[in-house]
Write an enzyme that holds these catalytic residues in place. Structure first.
Site, PDB file in Angstrom:
ATOM      1  N   THR A  13       0.818  -1.217   0.000  1.00 53.28           N
ATOM      2  CA  THR A  13       0.000   0.000   0.000  1.00 53.28           C
ATOM      3  C   THR A  13       0.848   1.260   0.000  1.00 53.28           C
ATOM      4  O   THR A  13       0.506   2.257  -0.631  1.00 53.28           O
ATOM      5  CB  THR A  13      -0.898   0.016   1.259  1.00 53.28           C
ATOM      6  OG1 THR A  13      -1.792  -1.079   1.166  1.00 53.28           O
ATOM      7  CG2 THR A  13      -1.698   1.293   1.379  1.00 53.28           C
ATOM      8  N   ASP A  56       1.739  -6.496  -4.610  1.00 56.13           N
ATOM      9  CA  ASP A  56       0.887  -6.503  -3.422  1.00 56.13           C
ATOM     10  C   ASP A  56       1.393  -7.704  -2.614  1.00 56.13           C
ATOM     11  O   ASP A  56       1.587  -8.787  -3.172  1.00 56.13           O
ATOM     12  CB  ASP A  56      -0.570  -6.719  -3.854  1.00 56.13           C
ATOM     13  CG  ASP A  56      -1.533  -6.663  -2.685  1.00 56.13           C
ATOM     14  OD1 ASP A  56      -2.430  -5.807  -2.732  1.00 56.13           O
ATOM     15  OD2 ASP A  56      -1.404  -7.477  -1.749  1.00 56.13           O
ATOM     16  N   SER A  57       1.592  -7.532  -1.325  1.00 60.12           N
ATOM     17  CA  SER A  57       2.283  -8.601  -0.582  1.00 60.12           C
ATOM     18  C   SER A  57       1.442  -9.858  -0.443  1.00 60.12           C
ATOM     19  O   SER A  57       1.929 -10.878   0.031  1.00 60.12           O
ATOM     20  CB  SER A  57       2.760  -8.112   0.780  1.00 60.12           C
ATOM     21  OG  SER A  57       1.704  -8.057   1.700  1.00 60.12           O
ATOM     22  N   SER A  58       0.190  -9.818  -0.885  1.00 60.78           N
ATOM     23  CA  SER A  58      -0.570 -11.072  -0.907  1.00 60.78           C
ATOM     24  C   SER A  58      -0.042 -12.007  -2.003  1.00 60.78           C
ATOM     25  O   SER A  58      -0.384 -13.190  -2.021  1.00 60.78           O
ATOM     26  CB  SER A  58      -2.070 -10.813  -1.047  1.00 60.78           C
ATOM     27  OG  SER A  58      -2.299  -9.798  -1.971  1.00 60.78           O
ATOM     28  N   THR A  88       1.588  -4.717   4.165  1.00 59.49           N
ATOM     29  CA  THR A  88       1.382  -5.157   5.547  1.00 59.49           C
ATOM     30  C   THR A  88       0.800  -6.571   5.627  1.00 59.49           C
ATOM     31  O   THR A  88       0.982  -7.254   6.626  1.00 59.49           O
ATOM     32  CB  THR A  88       0.437  -4.197   6.294  1.00 59.49           C
ATOM     33  OG1 THR A  88      -0.804  -4.118   5.592  1.00 59.49           O
ATOM     34  CG2 THR A  88       1.048  -2.829   6.441  1.00 59.49           C
ATOM     35  N   THR A 271      -0.762 -22.582  19.209  1.00 56.60           N
ATOM     36  CA  THR A 271      -2.094 -22.210  19.696  1.00 56.60           C
ATOM     37  C   THR A 271      -2.773 -21.158  18.821  1.00 56.60           C
ATOM     38  O   THR A 271      -2.119 -20.282  18.257  1.00 56.60           O
ATOM     39  CB  THR A 271      -2.041 -21.723  21.158  1.00 56.60           C
ATOM     40  OG1 THR A 271      -3.353 -21.260  21.522  1.00 56.60           O
ATOM     41  CG2 THR A 271      -1.053 -20.601  21.375  1.00 56.60           C
ATOM     42  N   GLN A 272      -4.104 -21.241  18.764  1.00 55.08           N
ATOM     43  CA  GLN A 272      -4.890 -20.211  18.063  1.00 55.08           C
ATOM     44  C   GLN A 272      -4.926 -18.908  18.859  1.00 55.08           C
ATOM     45  O   GLN A 272      -5.291 -17.863  18.322  1.00 55.08           O
ATOM     46  CB  GLN A 272      -6.335 -20.690  17.878  1.00 55.08           C
ATOM     47  CG  GLN A 272      -6.476 -21.853  16.949  1.00 55.08           C
ATOM     48  CD  GLN A 272      -7.919 -22.337  16.820  1.00 55.08           C
ATOM     49  OE1 GLN A 272      -8.859 -21.646  17.194  1.00 55.08           O
ATOM     50  NE2 GLN A 272      -8.078 -23.538  16.291  1.00 55.08           N
ATOM     51  N   CYS A 273      -4.608 -18.995  20.170  1.00 52.96           N
ATOM     52  CA  CYS A 273      -4.635 -17.783  21.005  1.00 52.96           C
ATOM     53  C   CYS A 273      -3.523 -16.846  20.547  1.00 52.96           C
ATOM     54  O   CYS A 273      -2.434 -17.284  20.200  1.00 52.96           O
ATOM     55  CB  CYS A 273      -4.405 -18.126  22.470  1.00 52.96           C
ATOM     56  SG  CYS A 273      -5.750 -19.044  23.179  1.00 52.96           S
TER      57      CYS A 273
HETATM   58  N1  ASP Z   1      -2.550  -5.490   0.220  1.00 53.60           N
HETATM   59  C1  ASP Z   1      -1.487  -4.653   0.705  1.00 53.60           C
HETATM   60  C2  ASP Z   1      -0.224  -5.461   0.751  1.00 53.60           C
HETATM   61  O1  ASP Z   1      -0.018  -6.215   1.651  1.00 53.60           O
HETATM   62  C3  ASP Z   1      -1.838  -4.099   2.051  1.00 53.60           C
HETATM   63  C4  ASP Z   1      -0.814  -3.179   2.664  1.00 53.60           C
HETATM   64  O2  ASP Z   1       0.276  -2.937   2.173  1.00 53.60           O
HETATM   65  O3  ASP Z   1      -1.102  -2.626   3.729  1.00 53.60           O
HETATM   66  O4  ASP Z   1       0.569  -5.373  -0.148  1.00 53.60           O
END
Ligand code: ASP
Length: 338
Positions: A13, A56-58, A88, A271-273
């Site tokens: 982003t 995009d980091s996805s 992020t 753990t999921q916690c």
């Molecule tokens: N979709 C964006 C990414 O991870 C979100 C971000 O940067 O905050 O590349």
């Protein structure tokens, strides 16, 4: 001599602009410097480069991790610190992966990004970049760690988790305190920072992606569990259990895990916690897993667990016993008290 920092732009982003349909798309690095004119007043030298593909980091993969590591390894002696601009969404995974790849790190690698693009007036990106650079260039306190700086806090990278898709304070480190806090001054908590290593840097970039994460929920069926555990060529699985590492005690579930372990698949209990630790045998609901050889992840994050598993399987492809042993230990400060 001025300290020198290399900015490595990977996307996210922070550097995005809206396309004609209003969707956010990554764009080229030089615009980032236009957007942060304050960088002209820095008391250290900044140079920058970017990955060949800005993402995009996805879309992050271990290949991109190796590309980032290649740049840092190649430039290691030319800079005092590194700032990685990153989306992020998967920043905690990349920070964890880099922490495992760089053994005996003596310089800071600080990842940062933003929730709003730099091109927007209220962007949180400017503060994040300026503080990350200040930390990466600091002469007084050198942090020999891979970290995430976000909204006034410096976290150990392999302890961090993205917790908000909305707030500026998007990251948390539930099981380890922040390493530094930026207010009027940046206050470093020196006693929490890893010691400076004396052995030479070693960088390993192989990851084995034949792994899976299996998140438990009440009502999970045998078919779902078996479909994950019977994935062709599976080498390791992180199970996200309840509370202090508890899971169903039903015979079909334990037998399925036992069968996977007998077939050489590593099974790790996380753990999921968000806060706290797996404590195998604290409840009867984890005794069987302990008995059949499930590895305790202790208080590791899921992001660090899966990247550590991929890293260790890649680093020691023919030694599952060694991988099992290292998974239980803290190798880069990712687990408390081990
Ligand atoms: N979709 C964006 C990414 O991870 C979100 C971000 O940067 O905050 O590349």
């Amino acid at each position: 001599m001025l300290n020198k920092v290399l900015i490595i732009y990977t996307g996210g982003t922070i550097g995005m602009v809206q396309d004609e349909n209003g969707s956010l798309q990554p764009f080229a690095m030089d615009r980032i410097f236009d957007a942060v004119p304050q960088l002209k007043y820095c008391t250290y030298d900044i140079e920058s480069c970017q990955l060949q593909d800005i993402i995009d980091s996805s879309n992050m993969t271990p290949t991109f991790w190796a590309d980032i590591a290649d740049i840092i390894e190649k430039e290691y002696n030319n800079y005092d610190g590194f700032v990685v601009l990153h989306g992020t969404d998967t920043m905690a995974y990349t920070a964890s992966a880099l922490s495992f790849m760089f053994k005996n790190l003596t310089k800071p690698i600080v990842l940062t990004g933003s929730q709003l693009p730099l091109s927007m007036l209220r962007s949180d990106g400017r503060e994040n970049i300026i503080c990350a650079l200040e930390i990466a260039s600091c002469k007084e306190v050198c942090i020999p760690e891979v970290c995430i700086f976000f909204e006034n806090h410096l976290y150990r990278g392999n302890r961090s988790t993205k917790v908000s898709a909305e707030n500026f304070d998007a990251f948390e480190s539930y099981n380890y305190p922040s390493l530094a806090k930026a207010g009027i001054e940046i206050i470093y908590k020196k006693h929490l920072i890893l010691p400076m290593p004396t052995n030479p840097l070693r960088v390993r970039k192989q990851f084995d992606t034949r792994v899976a994460v299996l998140k438990l929920f009440p009502g999970i069926t045998r078919e779902v569990v078996l479909s994950v555990l019977n994935t062709p060529n599976l080498q390791g699985v992180v199970i996200e259990t309840y509370g202090s590492g508890n899971a169903p005690t039903e015979a079909w579930f334990i037998d399925a895990l036992d069968d996977a372990i007998q077939r050489g698949i590593l099974v790790m209990n996380v753990t999921q916690c968000k806060a706290g630790s797996v404590k195998m045998r604290q409840y009867a609901a984890s005794c069987d897993m302990d008995r059949i050889g499930v590895v305790s992840g202790h208080d590791i994050t899921m992001e660090a667990a899966i990247t550590k598993m991929m890293y260790l399987l890649g680093a020691y492809p023919n030694d599952k016993a060694h991988v099992h042993q290292r998974l239980e230990e803290s190798i880069r400060g990712e687990i408390s008290g081990r």
